[in-house]
Design an enzyme around this catalytic site. Structure first.
Site, short mmCIF file in Angstrom:
data_model
loop_
_atom_site.label_atom_id
_atom_site.label_comp_id
_atom_site.label_asym_id
_atom_site.label_seq_id
_atom_site.Cartn_x
_atom_site.Cartn_y
_atom_site.Cartn_z
N ASP A 240 40.66 42.33 42.74
CA ASP A 240 41.23 43.87 42.41
C ASP A 240 40.20 44.79 41.83
O ASP A 240 39.26 44.11 41.35
CB ASP A 240 42.58 43.55 41.33
N GLU B 207 42.65 40.82 37.55
CA GLU B 207 42.00 40.72 36.43
C GLU B 207 41.95 42.16 35.51
O GLU B 207 41.89 42.06 34.44
CB GLU B 207 40.51 40.29 36.64
N1 BES Z 1 33.63 42.57 34.96
C1 BES Z 1 34.18 43.20 33.79
C2 BES Z 1 33.88 42.65 32.45
C3 BES Z 1 32.47 43.16 32.28
C4 BES Z 1 32.45 44.52 31.79
C5 BES Z 1 31.25 42.68 32.44
C6 BES Z 1 31.04 45.15 31.53
C7 BES Z 1 30.24 43.26 32.34
C8 BES Z 1 30.00 44.50 31.81
C9 BES Z 1 35.66 42.83 33.91
O1 BES Z 1 36.21 43.20 35.31
C10 BES Z 1 36.29 43.89 33.16
O2 BES Z 1 36.28 45.03 33.06
N2 BES Z 1 37.18 43.40 32.18
C11 BES Z 1 38.30 44.12 31.44
C12 BES Z 1 39.29 42.97 30.72
C13 BES Z 1 40.22 43.77 30.04
C14 BES Z 1 41.09 44.40 31.00
C15 BES Z 1 41.20 42.38 29.57
C16 BES Z 1 37.40 44.69 30.19
O3 BES Z 1 36.44 44.23 29.70
O4 BES Z 1 37.81 45.81 29.91
ZN ZN Z 2 35.14 42.47 36.57
#
Ligand code: BES
Ligand code: ZN
Length: 454
Positions: free
Chosen positions: A88, A153
């Site tokens: 997603d 996710e």
């Molecule tokens: N891939 C990201 C996490 C990430 C962000 C890794 C920046 C490396 C650098 C992941 O898909 C994400 O955005 N996660 C969300 C999770 C939340 C919605 C619970 C986030 O970190 O905001």
């Molecule tokens: Zn991600």
């Protein structure tokens, strides 16, 4: 050179075209109008896994968006790696800021521009292609693999959270491998050993039964927007310290060893300032910028809906205001406890002249993994062979909620071997992915499987 690496290098064009097909599917998990695209992306991925030679490929429908599972388990006596990713993507809005359409992958200067290119389709696909390269060139894998790829996710991950405790045997493995993080520069590979957790909050403040004339009622009836302003000012001081009592109680202090390691990190503050466009860095003065970005908790307001925002002026006391906030957490803060502390504090600072309603909509623990475990060493040498440089160990400020769940529910440590770059603009317009990293990602994955199997 191994035959699998050679295979990957000879099939770059095919692999890229397939990735483009994947990127054309607008699988936005938070927007119900894209539900059919979510299903389409899940099926597309399942078919790609089948074609790569994976077995037991299944699209699993559950409480929310489907999970995609596949495995290859014929490497007897060898370890099993559980590979996670998400198909997603975040919403592409605001569309007008994209230089090329978000779901029409376009290459400019070695980058492919598309929503989901870096986060996370272009990263999870690396492992599917690594498996293909190994199976097509050797007929077998040096280790056992299981894939579990989710479709929500970016919107809470409810399906996977429900699936894990009931499928511990199906997902049993020796270690988890995730490519959904980044590295500091194209020349400098990295392994992420820490991720922040999260507690997401929706806050409603209501005052009068309807909007009131601010002349007739102002000064007598409290204004929910003004109250919100005061509240926000009492959540965090001007240096970035969070003022909620007990908030820091469980924060595990950084060890001298870790602070020293982070101080060695090749962090380019000037480039960071340029990328963000902020006039200067900000935050807790007792910590370095790199520590503040990954190893310290934060609290941020993400959006406020309230009052009159149309053209011209309108003298009104709004009846209500909504705000969205989140706290990024570090080990060993407990997201449920943080939610309670937040609620107690906000209720305590709410004046009796308004009512407040708090809803905790997301909670995920922070995670920290053992950077000395054997799988991590296999990742170190896979990255070193591929990029010609030893990876650095870093903490990431973003969250991948499943990492904590893998640990708590499946007892798994995770290797976070990511290929994103600081300028990838994930979650923003013009998200992009550096194509050499797509190819090096595939090669790193092949070398990881080979090395970990040895
Ligand atoms: N891939 C990201 C996490 C990430 C962000 C890794 C920046 C490396 C650098 C992941 O898909 C994400 O955005 N996660 C969300 C999770 C939340 C919605 C619970 C986030 O970190 O905001
Ligand atoms: Zn991600």
């Amino acid at each position: 050179m191994s035959t699998a690496i050679e295979y990957a290098q000879n099939h770059r064009e095919d692999h890229l075209n397939e990735l483009f097909d994947f990127l054309r599917i607008p699988s936005v998990s938070t927007q119900p109008e894209h539900d059919a695209d979510i299903q389409k992306a899940a099926r597309w991925l399942a078919e790609a896994m089948q074609a790569a030679g994976l077995e037991n490929v299944r699209v699993i429908q559950g409480v929310g968006h489907p999970l995609v599972y596949a495995d290859w388990l014929h490497a007897e006596g060898k370890p099993t790696v559980l590979i996670y990713g998400h198909y997603d993507v975040q919403p592409a809005e605001p569309f007008e800021l994209w230089e090329s359409p978000p779901f029409e992958p376009t290459v400019r200067d070695d980058f492919v521009y598309a929503r989901g290119s870096s986060d996370d389709k272009g990263q999870v696909y690396v492992h599917v292609k690594a498996v293909e390269a190994l199976l097509k060139s050797n007929g077998r894998l040096p280790i056992n693999v299981k894939f579990i790829v989710e479709g929500e996710e970016e919107s809470g991950g409810a399906s996977l959270s429900a699936f894990l405790p009931e499928n511990k045997t199906l997902l049993a493995a020796d270690v988890a491998l995730i490519s959904d993080t980044g590295m500091p520069s194209p020349e400098q590979p990295a392994l992420v050993y820490g991720l922040r957790g999260m507690c997401y909050v929706l806050l409603d403040i209501t005052g009068p039964r309807r909007d009131l004339h601010s002349g007739s009622f102002g000064g007598g009836a409290n204004n929910p927007l003004n109250v919100l302003g005061h509240m926000i000012a009492r959540l965090k001081d001007e240096e970035g310290h969070i003022l909620i009592p007990g908030f820091y109680d469980r924060v595990r202090p950084l060890t001298a060893e870790e602070r020293e390691m982070l101080a060695q990190f090749p962090f380019d503050e000037q480039a960071w300032l340029e990328e963000t466009g902020v006039p200067e860095a900000w935050g807790e003065p007792e910590y370095s910028l790199i520590e503040r970005l990954g190893a310290r908790p934060t609290l941020d307001v993400h959006g406020i809906i309230g009052g009159y925002t149309g053209p011209g002026g309108k003298t009104v006391l709004p009846a209500k205001v909504h705000a969205k906030l989140s706290m990024r957490l570090v080990p060993d803060q407990d997201p449920a406890e943080i939610g309670r502390l937040f609620t107690q504090y906000v209720e305590a600072i709410t004046p009796p002249s308004v009512r407040v309603n708090i809803e905790i909509t997301g909670a995920a623990p922070a995670s920290i993994s053992d950077w000395k475990m054997p799988a991590m060493q296999a990742a170190v040498s896979a990255l070193e062979q591929t990029f010609g440089k030893k990876p650095v160990f870093m903490r990431e400020g973003g969250s991948i909620p499943v990492v904590g769940e893998f640990k708590d529910i499946l007892g798994l440590e995770t290797v976070l071997m990511g290929f994103g770059l600081p300028g990838d603009q994930i979650h923003a317009p013009n998200e992009r992915y550096y194509l050499p990293n797509f190819y090096r990602g595939i090669e790193s994955s092949i070398r990881f499987f080979e090395g970990y199997g040895r």
